[in-house]
Design a protein around this motif. Structure first.
Motif: not given
Length: 576
Positions: A6, A313, A9, A63, A143, A339, A335
């Protein structure tokens, strides 16, 4: 491993002969022929203004926002997350603004390392440049491993390696397409993310007001901001959120990295940077504020762990708490696309950064070779090959491997942003020391040198916050492994800097002796291709026209194809 996912991102020695003897034969098809005098001529300007504007979005939203915000909310609570992201948002704004001033005047590929080496110290350019390349190179396989975890939210069948392969092939295909492909994919995915964020803003207002019939909580209002949920873990929680905010906003500087491949960087870069303020305000500060209204910071699903089989998420959790059907899956799909966006941006950034390292003498020369379409072919191949590290997750060693890889580059964003601000300060000092006026610059950074001073101060604060969290982690006792995985990058930068300084015997740059004219570009080029030198006659005089209508003026005014005279706009606009 997920505790680290995390967070993402993401001249040299005075010997130009080491990298300026190369060029491309553009008459040959499907071949790489290196034969003339300027390595930069291999890069073509294929990124359009709309690409540059959306790269600013794609660099901000990924992310880090959609996934990392969950840990940030759990660690610090709603108040900490808003304050921290606002502070780091200003940090990013001043940094990218300073970078824009340098990139417009010196639009060279891999400008970070050129600026660090040119305005600070070649050894510092080497140390930070290596870290920056590693950070993006590691982000590609990272990712790829995150994608199957997001897909597992739907309990989809199939091994993780199958989904890794699917996304791996897509990223390879985009790189084969080239710079234009990178721009188009980022343009499309950024629009998708923009729509999703704005949709969530409106939905969260409805949820907080109790307007969702299926939500049994009724009117929520600001109940999740009441004590003891406002601040979690005190100063330690705030420091943790500060660190997460930096990693979440990393990649915003890609606007500067893409300078050499942007059409008319004198216009596209300032416009892209000018919009970063609004995007940080809307996508982070406002979106996260609305998120804190509809999900409590003590929700057990917010915090991800290395043992998680699925990556949920907080945006999906917020919709699920309102008992809305189908919409959680739609948000999860967005989401998942983020990635791909981050992987796409990381592969682009890593290959261009590796190209820049070679151009500046920090990596083997063959990495400067480009195809007739202007793509650094060997740098791209090496970057994509590193993506195969993602398959180690199937062997059960992926988490430990990535943990240590990330520890090498864990502070790279902080070092890069601080170095950009310091380079800008050094440039302004040199500009003044050599009796130049700010009126000669085609573009001025917002708040000028004071914004960069703020950036340098924030760099030290961020490093101190990371050190504090590394020594005293949240929810677990201090241990050496956690410390080194969080802070190993700092001693490695010092070691790299010392090694290059002793080996090459470099020295800190004297601003009075800087050659400010080398590589300067005060007017946009008509050619698609990057390269060539600017003559003294083209540079001086370069005072902008005050009226923008005197065609006989010798100032720095830019002519479009229709001969319209355009003067530079200020960085701080009266309109968004």
């Amino acid at each position: 491993m997920l505790k680290d996912t995390e967070r993402l991102s993401s001249p040299v020695d005075k010997n130009p002969q080491s990298f300026e003897q190369l060029d491309i034969d553009h008459d040959l098809e499907n071949t790489v022929d290196i034969k003339s005098n300027n390595a930069d001529e291999g890069l073509k300007r294929q990124l359009k203004p709309r690409h540059m504007r959306m790269i600013a979005v794609g660099g901000c939203v990924g992310t880090g926002l959609f996934v990392g915000s969950g840990n940030a909310l759990a660690d610090g609570g709603p108040a900490s997350i808003i304050i921290a992201f606002a502070i780091i948002g200003l940090y990013v704004l001043f940094t990218t603004s300073a970078l824009a001033e340098l990139s417009v005047l010196y639009p060279v590929s891999g400008s970070f390392y050129t600026y660090f080496s040119r305005f600070i110290d070649p050894a510092w350019g080497f140390a930070v440049g290596i870290q920056y390349w590693i950070s993006f190179a590691v982000t590609v396989p990272l990712e790829l491993t995150v994608a199957p975890l997001i897909i597992n939210v739907w309990h989809a069948p199939g091994r993780a390696s199958v989904w890794i392969t699917v996304f791996y092939v897509i990223i390879i295909g985009i790189n084969i397409w080239g710079t234009a492909g990178y721009g188009e994919v980022e343009f499309i995915l950024s629009i998708v993310k923009l729509i999703a964020v704005f949709g969530f803003l409106f939905l969260s207002i409805i949820i907080a007001a109790g307007g969702v019939p299926t939500d049994t909580r009724g009117v929520i209002g600001v109940s999740y901001w009441k004590s003891p949920l406002t601040f979690n873990n005190g100063i330690k929680g705030f420091c943790a959120v500060l660190v997460i905010a930096i990693f979440s906003l990393s990649g915003t500087e890609l606007v500067g990295l893409a300078a050499a491949e942007a059409k008319d960087p004198h216009k596209t870069i300032p416009k892209a940077v000018r919009q970063i303020f609004w995007r940080i305000l809307l996508f982070y500060v406002l979106a996260l504020f609305m998120l804190t209204l509809v999900i409590p910071s003590n929700n057990p699903n917010l915090r991800t762990t290395g043992e998680s089989d699925a990556l949920l998420s907080p945006f999906v959790i917020a919709i699920q708490l309102a008992n809305i059907k189908a919409l959680p899956s739609i948000m999860n799909a967005v989401i998942l696309s983020s990635t791909l966006s981050v992987g796409n941006s990381a592969s682009y950034a890593a290959s261009r950064a590796l190209f820049a390292l070679a151009k500046n003498g920090f990596a083997p020369k063959f990495l400067m070779k480009t195809t007739k379409r202007g793509h650094p072919i060997y740098a791209i191949i090496i970057t994509l090959l590193l993506g195969s590290i993602a398959y180690f997750t199937e062997a059960g060693v992926g988490g430990a491997l990535f943990g240590w890889l990330l520890s090498i580059c864990g502070l790279s964003t902080t070092f890069i942003w601080g170095s950009i601000c310091l380079s800008h300060i050094q440039f302004r000092r040199a500009w003044k020391a050599q009796n130049h006026s700010l009126k000669e610059l085609p573009f001025l950074s917002m708040f000028g040198i004071y914004g960069s001073i703020y950036g340098v101060v924030m760099t030290f604060i961020a490093l101190a916050a990371q050190l504090y969290v590394a020594i005293f982690p949240i929810d677990r006792p201090p241990n050496p492994i956690s410390f080194f995985q969080a802070y190993l990058a700092a001693p490695l930068v010092v070691i790299s800097y010392t090694f290059w300084k002793l080996w090459k015997k470099t020295s800190i740059v004297n601003v009075k002796e800087l050659d400010l004219l080398e590589g300067m570009e005060t007017e946009p080029k008509d050619e698609q291709q990057v390269g060539g030198k600017t003559s003294m006659e083209e540079i001086l005089p370069m005072v902008p026209s005050k009226t923008g209508s005197d065609k006989s003026s010798q100032g720095s005014i830019w002519k479009e194809k229709d001969e319209t005279i355009v003067t530079p706009e200020p960085i701080w606009p009266n309109k968004p």
